[in-house]
Design a protein around this motif. Structure first.
Motif, short mmCIF file in Angstrom:
data_model
loop_
_atom_site.label_atom_id
_atom_site.label_comp_id
_atom_site.label_asym_id
_atom_site.label_seq_id
_atom_site.Cartn_x
_atom_site.Cartn_y
_atom_site.Cartn_z
N ILE A 91 6.66 -12.94 -1.32
CA ILE A 91 8.02 -12.87 -0.81
C ILE A 91 8.92 -13.46 -1.89
CG2 ILE A 91 9.62 -13.51 1.02
CD1 ILE A 91 7.15 -13.96 2.81
N LYS A 92 9.75 -12.64 -2.51
CA LYS A 92 10.50 -13.06 -3.70
C LYS A 92 11.78 -13.82 -3.38
CE LYS A 92 7.48 -10.98 -6.28
NZ LYS A 92 6.45 -11.77 -6.99
N PHE A 93 12.32 -13.62 -2.18
CA PHE A 93 13.56 -14.30 -1.80
C PHE A 93 13.70 -14.24 -0.28
CE2 PHE A 93 14.49 -9.90 -2.69
CZ PHE A 93 15.30 -9.50 -1.64
N GLY A 94 14.52 -15.15 0.28
CA GLY A 94 14.67 -15.19 1.72
C GLY A 94 16.08 -15.50 2.17
N ILE A 95 16.43 -15.00 3.35
CA ILE A 95 17.71 -15.31 4.01
C ILE A 95 17.37 -15.84 5.39
CG2 ILE A 95 19.90 -14.37 4.84
CD1 ILE A 95 19.51 -12.13 2.69
N ILE A 96 17.70 -17.10 5.63
CA ILE A 96 17.25 -17.81 6.84
C ILE A 96 18.46 -18.26 7.64
CG2 ILE A 96 15.85 -19.71 7.71
CD1 ILE A 96 14.28 -17.69 5.98
N GLU A 97 18.57 -17.80 8.87
CA GLU A 97 19.73 -18.11 9.69
C GLU A 97 19.35 -18.80 10.99
OE1 GLU A 97 22.27 -14.15 8.27
OE2 GLU A 97 21.58 -14.33 10.34
N SER A 98 20.12 -19.82 11.35
CA SER A 98 20.15 -20.39 12.71
C SER A 98 18.78 -20.74 13.25
CB SER A 98 20.82 -19.39 13.68
OG SER A 98 22.06 -18.96 13.18
N THR A 99 17.99 -21.49 12.47
CA THR A 99 16.65 -21.78 12.93
C THR A 99 16.38 -23.28 13.01
OG1 THR A 99 14.36 -21.08 12.72
CG2 THR A 99 15.44 -21.81 10.69
N LYS A 148 0.83 -1.21 0.00
CA LYS A 148 0.00 0.00 0.00
C LYS A 148 0.86 1.26 0.00
CE LYS A 148 -4.07 -1.95 2.32
NZ LYS A 148 -4.91 -1.93 3.56
N GLN A 149 2.12 1.10 0.46
CA GLN A 149 3.01 2.24 0.55
C GLN A 149 3.90 2.40 -0.69
OE1 GLN A 149 2.85 4.07 3.59
NE2 GLN A 149 1.20 2.63 4.02
N ASP A 150 4.13 1.29 -1.40
CA ASP A 150 5.17 1.27 -2.44
C ASP A 150 4.71 0.41 -3.61
OD1 ASP A 150 7.52 1.25 -3.89
OD2 ASP A 150 8.80 0.91 -2.15
N THR A 151 4.94 0.89 -4.82
CA THR A 151 4.58 0.12 -6.00
C THR A 151 5.62 -0.95 -6.34
OG1 THR A 151 5.61 1.79 -7.43
CG2 THR A 151 3.25 2.01 -7.00
N ASN A 152 6.80 -0.85 -5.74
CA ASN A 152 7.85 -1.85 -5.96
C ASN A 152 7.46 -3.14 -5.22
OD1 ASN A 152 10.20 -3.45 -5.99
ND2 ASN A 152 11.52 -1.65 -6.08
N ARG A 153 7.23 -4.19 -5.97
CA ARG A 153 6.72 -5.43 -5.39
C ARG A 153 7.84 -6.43 -5.08
NH1 ARG A 153 1.25 -5.14 -6.13
NH2 ARG A 153 0.93 -7.33 -5.62
N ASN A 154 9.08 -5.96 -5.12
CA ASN A 154 10.21 -6.84 -4.82
C ASN A 154 10.43 -6.88 -3.32
OD1 ASN A 154 12.38 -8.58 -5.44
ND2 ASN A 154 13.82 -6.87 -5.29
N ILE A 155 9.92 -7.91 -2.68
CA ILE A 155 9.96 -8.02 -1.22
C ILE A 155 10.77 -9.26 -0.82
CG2 ILE A 155 8.59 -8.38 0.88
CD1 ILE A 155 6.32 -6.86 -0.52
N GLY A 156 11.75 -9.04 0.03
CA GLY A 156 12.54 -10.14 0.58
C GLY A 156 12.35 -10.25 2.07
N ILE A 157 12.83 -11.33 2.64
CA ILE A 157 12.67 -11.52 4.09
C ILE A 157 13.95 -12.09 4.68
CG2 ILE A 157 11.76 -13.90 3.99
CD1 ILE A 157 9.64 -12.93 6.11
N TRP A 158 14.30 -11.60 5.85
CA TRP A 158 15.45 -12.12 6.61
C TRP A 158 14.95 -12.48 8.00
CZ3 TRP A 158 17.25 -10.71 11.36
CH2 TRP A 158 18.47 -11.27 11.77
N GLY A 159 15.43 -13.60 8.53
CA GLY A 159 15.08 -13.98 9.89
C GLY A 159 16.11 -14.91 10.49
N SER A 160 16.32 -14.77 11.78
CA SER A 160 17.25 -15.63 12.50
C SER A 160 16.54 -16.26 13.69
CB SER A 160 18.46 -14.82 12.99
OG SER A 160 19.34 -15.63 13.74
N SER A 161 16.88 -17.51 13.99
CA SER A 161 16.29 -18.23 15.11
C SER A 161 14.77 -18.31 14.94
CB SER A 161 16.70 -17.58 16.43
OG SER A 161 16.42 -18.41 17.53
N LEU A 162 14.00 -17.83 15.91
CA LEU A 162 12.55 -17.83 15.75
C LEU A 162 12.15 -17.06 14.50
CD1 LEU A 162 9.59 -18.25 16.62
CD2 LEU A 162 9.85 -16.21 18.08
N GLY A 163 12.83 -15.94 14.25
CA GLY A 163 12.53 -15.15 13.06
C GLY A 163 12.72 -15.94 11.78
N GLY A 164 13.73 -16.80 11.76
CA GLY A 164 13.96 -17.64 10.59
C GLY A 164 12.86 -18.67 10.40
#
Length: 306
Positions: free
Chosen positions: A180-188, A151-167
């Motif tokens: 979600i176009k790509f992800g970085i997942i750490e220590s989960t 709703k804020q941005d027309t750029n639809r390129n969204i990635g996600i990063w999370g570690s532990s519970l966040g991952g």
């Protein structure tokens, strides 16, 4: 003498069973679902007095995201330092942490050309919610965050990063939302019951399937969710997006094999796994250093600029 010993033993056993019952019914079930609530403004020293975006040279604004079950999540949207944003990164903190713990990481992604959204998960920081459900409801909270971003941005390129519970939450969110176009997942972890057993072994010195299942069942009843459905490895079976996994080989909290299992279940043809030598649960970035960070940048250059 023998009778006295038997009486003492009987009393000891009664006390032991009473305390065990109290622990299993009224203490342990709250451990995963009722995390310590860390609010940065109440403990700035923990964050070395850097609790605002400006402390990292970032510009942005506070936001409030409303979940599908009407909880309010407190967050920030932070602007890239580059002339044009490549997209937006959603950053997810670990258990008992808060959004301010990801300000430094946001600086990394903003410098790389991305806007960043950080927020306190339900039952964390300044957000609403009484219980953490380890991804059961939180994956839908991420969906609400994506709706907000679009709703804020027309750029639809969204990635996600999370570690532990966040991952773990990130994996579950990627499994249900291809926006979600790509992800970085750490220590989960791979499955909630596995990590509860692992923590139980650290706490009590032994692994008990019965204890883990009993505690989790009670946790689910209290927080109204099904712990058996919190399985990031099963979510990975639905992930086709590019994804970068990382884990320290000295992780004392979550075994590397758990995240490797997530990797093995992931069906993406663009998946990568980085084992960070000598890294523990919370220091993958510092131990991995510039070499590790450059690998993330390399991943972003190929898969993060659609």
């Amino acid at each position: 003498m023998k009778r006295k010993f038997l009486k003492i033993s009987a009393v000891f056993l009664i006390v032991f069973f009473i305390l065990s019952y109290i622990a299993i019914e009224h203490v342990l079930p709250y451990s995963p679902i009722k995390p310590m609530r860390r609010v940065a403004k109440n403990n700035p020293a923990f964050f070395q007095d850097k609790i605002f975006p400006a402390d990292y040279g970032l510009s942005g604004k506070r936001i409030e995201i409303v979940t599908s079950d009407s909880l309010k999540l407190a967050g920030y949207i932070l602007k890239t330092t580059q002339p044009k944003a490549l997209g937006t990164m959603i950053l997810l903190h670990g258990i008992s942490d808060c959004k301010e713990g990801n300000l430094g990481r946001s600086k990394f992604f903003c410098d790389a050309g991305y806007n960043a959204v950080i927020f306190d998960g339900r039952a964390h920081g300044e957000s609403n919610g009484d219980f953490c459900t380890l991804g059961f409801y939180e994956k839908y909270d991420v969906r609400a965050v994506i709706n907000f971003i679009l709703k804020q941005d027309t750029n639809r390129n969204i990635g996600i990063w999370g570690s532990s519970l966040g991952g773990a939450i990130a994996l579950q969110a990627m499994g249900i939302d291809e926006r979600i176009k790509f992800g970085i997942i750490e220590s989960t972890f791979d499955e909630l019951n596995n990590v509860v057993k692992a923590y139980g072994k650290d706490l009590f010195g032994f692994n008990s399937v019965w204890l883990a299942n009993t505690v989790l069942k009670k946790s689910g009843e209290i927080a109204h969710f099904n712990p058996d459905e919190v399985k990031p490895d099963k979510s990975a079976e639905h992930i086709h997006q590019p994804i970068f996994f990382a884990h320290g080989d000295a992780d004392e909290k979550i075994p590397l094999a758990f995240n490797k299992n997530n990797f093995n279940h992931c069906v993406s043809i663009h998946k990568f796994f980085e084992t960070v030598q000598n890294a523990h649960h919370q220091d993958v970035w510092t131990v991995g250093g510039i070499l590790y960070q450059n690998k993330i940048l390399d991943f972003l250059k190929v898969f993060g600029s659609q």
